[in-house]
Design an enzyme around this catalytic site. Structure first.
Site, PDB file in Angstrom:
ATOM      1  N   CYS A 143      10.056 -67.036   8.151  1.00 41.53           N
ATOM      2  CA  CYS A 143       9.121 -68.138   7.921  1.00 41.53           C
ATOM      3  C   CYS A 143       9.033 -69.024   9.159  1.00 41.53           C
ATOM      4  CB  CYS A 143       9.581 -68.947   6.712  1.00 41.53           C
ATOM      5  SG  CYS A 143       8.570 -70.412   6.392  1.00 41.53           S
ATOM      6  N   GLU A 216       6.854 -62.841   2.767  1.00 40.94           N
ATOM      7  CA  GLU A 216       5.843 -63.670   3.425  1.00 40.94           C
ATOM      8  C   GLU A 216       4.453 -63.056   3.238  1.00 40.94           C
ATOM      9  OE1 GLU A 216       5.672 -66.502   4.808  1.00 40.94           O
ATOM     10  OE2 GLU A 216       7.729 -67.100   5.205  1.00 40.94           O
TER      11      GLU A 216
END
Length: 231
Positions: A143, A216
């Protein structure tokens, strides 16, 4: 057993990204970002993403706090605590502009978490609970680093629309000097653990990194789907 000389020629981050090149590209070049880049992203989808990202970041900052607890030196503890400050005073500050998107404050924390948000954040917490400082750092890394890459690419790309783009603050947030400098520091810290790492440990970290990168991708897919329940 330490890594081979060939592996030592690469940084730890390069090793991790090489192990999931396909998924990494899918994560950093999603349709959601393409539409955000030219300002055509549906506003309702962005609102939904913003709510879910807020919930995600609440868990994310807890992961940094857990990483501080796992730290074996003052330097490691300080690094993790700096991460908690960056998120609470930086990224979450962006979400404080919720009213501009027609979102009331109570909606952010009271929103129902998506399946994708639950899966991602609980996976990170599980890694943190069962693993060590480095394991959790790798779970956080996709991230942190990926958003930095996306922001940098968007600001450098002449195709990016800024004038009149409702998402220009988001682009400036992740492509700006503050986040970019923070990302560089994070990458340097991560790579410092690469020297002498065992094959077994490296393989474990590759699995963690690939899993969070896949999560993600799912998070972007959730954003494109918007507030539609998975049947």
């Amino acid at each position: 057993m330490s890594v081979s000389n060939i592996e030592q020629e690469k940084t730890l981050l390069e090793e991790l990204k090489d192990a999931c090149k396909d998924v990494w590209h899918e994560y950093t070049h999603p349709e959601f970002i393409d539409q955000l880049q030219d300002g055509t992203l549906d506003i309702e989808k962005f609102r939904y993403y913003l709510k879910q990202d807020y919930l995600y970041l609440l868990h994310y900052v807890r992961c940094f706090a857990l990483m501080a607890f796992k730290g074996e030196s003052l330097e490691e503890i300080q690094f993790a605590l700096e991460g908690t400050l960056w998120i609470t005073e930086g990224e979450l500050e962006l979400h404080s502009q919720y009213k501009e998107w027609g979102i009331e404050k109570h909606e952010l924390e009271s929103s129902e978490e998506s399946i994708e948000c639950i899966a991602y954040t609980r996976y990170m917490k599980d890694v943190g609970a069962s693993g060590d400082y480095l394991d959790l750092m790798i779970a956080i890394a996709s991230c942190y680093i990926g958003y930095g890459e996306i922001g940098q690419r968007l600001l450098a790309d002449e195709k990016t629309v800024l004038e009149g783009n409702p998402y220009k603050e988001w682009i400036h947030m992740y492509g700006g000097e503050g986040y970019q400098s923070s990302t560089v520091e994070f990458v340097e810290k991560l790579n410092s653990y690469g020297n002498g790492i065992s094959h077994k440990k490296l393989e474990k970290l590759k699995i963690i990194f690939r899993e969070v990168t896949r999560l993600e991708v799912a998070f972007w897919d959730m954003g494109m789907r918007g507030d539609k329940k998975i049947k």
